[in-house]
Design an enzyme around this catalytic site. Structure first.
Site, short mmCIF file in Angstrom:
data_model
loop_
_atom_site.label_atom_id
_atom_site.label_comp_id
_atom_site.label_asym_id
_atom_site.label_seq_id
_atom_site.Cartn_x
_atom_site.Cartn_y
_atom_site.Cartn_z
N SER A 181 4.16 1.92 8.43
CA SER A 181 3.89 1.00 7.32
C SER A 181 5.13 0.73 6.48
O SER A 181 5.89 1.64 6.16
CB SER A 181 2.83 1.59 6.39
OG SER A 181 1.54 1.32 6.83
N GLY A 182 5.29 -0.54 6.09
CA GLY A 182 6.41 -0.91 5.24
C GLY A 182 7.68 -1.19 5.98
O GLY A 182 8.63 -1.74 5.42
N GLY A 186 2.43 5.65 9.88
CA GLY A 186 3.78 6.09 9.53
C GLY A 186 4.80 4.99 9.60
O GLY A 186 5.90 5.11 9.06
N ASP A 190 0.33 -7.67 0.78
CA ASP A 190 0.73 -6.28 1.02
C ASP A 190 2.25 -6.18 1.02
O ASP A 190 2.89 -6.00 2.06
CB ASP A 190 0.13 -5.81 2.34
CG ASP A 190 0.26 -4.31 2.53
OD1 ASP A 190 0.51 -3.59 1.55
OD2 ASP A 190 0.08 -3.85 3.69
N HIS A 205 0.82 -1.22 0.00
CA HIS A 205 0.00 0.00 0.00
C HIS A 205 0.85 1.27 0.00
O HIS A 205 0.33 2.36 -0.22
CB HIS A 205 -1.00 0.01 1.17
CG HIS A 205 -0.40 0.13 2.53
ND1 HIS A 205 -0.14 -0.96 3.34
CD2 HIS A 205 -0.02 1.21 3.23
CE1 HIS A 205 0.37 -0.54 4.48
NE2 HIS A 205 0.45 0.78 4.44
#
Length: 282
Positions: A227-228, A225, A130, A83
């Site tokens: 994410s990833g 913040g 994801d 995402h």
């Protein structure tokens, strides 16, 4: 309606983004899980990283407005959440950073790219597959920059349940925060069983390519913040191995006590070898 949110934060509006209107499996209060015995420090109010502690961690600025974390898995490849890539076209990757606002800090390398690979079966509605990679226009290097190790083939069927794992990022310090943390932070979380996570989020959301970590009643978790960003375990040789990618939480809030969910890296070893050009250990 309860919403599942993915943890990407937008600077311009400084608000959380709801990425999918998927109802969790049951009541807002999750069942009690056995609590870990480590301290209640967290990315939400957690400990600051020190120079060189997370050489693989990168910050990803998305089209000048969005923000995600990521990890170097090669000197020119970043692993991040799908995402953080989906429907975007330009990214600025900061490697070797601690204080994100200090663009002049020693050892930071900034590289822009418009080359990404999103998993071909990414589904933002139920936040499935994801995962994605960014291919940098040049290799990055320096005393505080190095790729993280990926899981081996021998770990493909390992659940990591009950393992203590460490997650790092610049995510929000509380549900009331209006922006990401300036400083890179980290926290240790306990991986819960697949059955425990499934009982909370339900089979529409949780499958074999995800793993979850206990939020310690809301005291320890990831937030918008993060994410990833990478979730790692430390193996017997003292090296960090990335087992998860920060994916989503529940819109009740980062401090609600619901488990934090991650993309399970071991599920994608073939995909990473084919698309990132990395060699997976036996």
């Amino acid at each position: 309606m309860r919403f599942i949110w993915a943890c990407c934060l937008f600077f311009a509006v400084a608000q959380a983004t709801d990425w999918a209107d998927v109802r969790p499996a049951h009541q807002p209060q999750p069942p009690l899980l056995r609590r870990p015995h480590f301290s209640k420090n967290r990315i939400i109010g957690g400990e600051n990283a020190v120079e060189g502690q997370f050489k693989y961690q990168v910050a990803v600025l998305i089209e000048g407005a969005g923000f995600c974390g990521g990890s170097l898995i090669a000197d020119d490849v970043v692993l991040t959440a799908g995402h953080c890539i989906n429907n975007f076209a330009f990214w600025e990757v900061h490697a070797g950073a601690l204080n994100f606002n200090n663009i002049d800090e020693p050892g930071r390398v900034v590289v822009s790219t418009n080359v990404s690979v999103l998993h071909e079966e990414y589904n933002g509605v139920v936040i499935n597959n994801d995962i994605g990679i960014l291919k940098l226009s040049e290799a990055v290097s320096g005393p505080n920059i190095a790729p993280v190790r990926l899981p081996s083939r021998s770990q493909e069927n390992t659940t990591f349940a009950q393992s203590v794992a460490r997650v790092s990022g610049w995510g929000k310090s509380s549900d009331n925060s209006s922006s990401i943390n300036v400083d890179l932070k980290y926290v240790d979380l306990r991986v819960i069983t697949q059955d425990d996570c499934l009982a909370i989020y339900g089979p529409l959301i949780i499958n074999e390519n995800k793993l979850c970590c206990d939020a310690d009643g809301g005291a320890s978790s990831t937030c918008n913040g993060d994410s990833g960003g990478p979730l790692v375990i430390t193996e017997a040789d003292g090296e960090a191995t990335e087992i998860g990618i920060v994916s989503f939480g529940v819109s009740l809030g980062c401090e609600s006590g619901w488990p934090a969910a991650f993309t399970r890296v071991t599920w994608y070893l073939d995909w990473l070898e084919a698309n990132a050009g990395v060699t997976i250990r036996p």
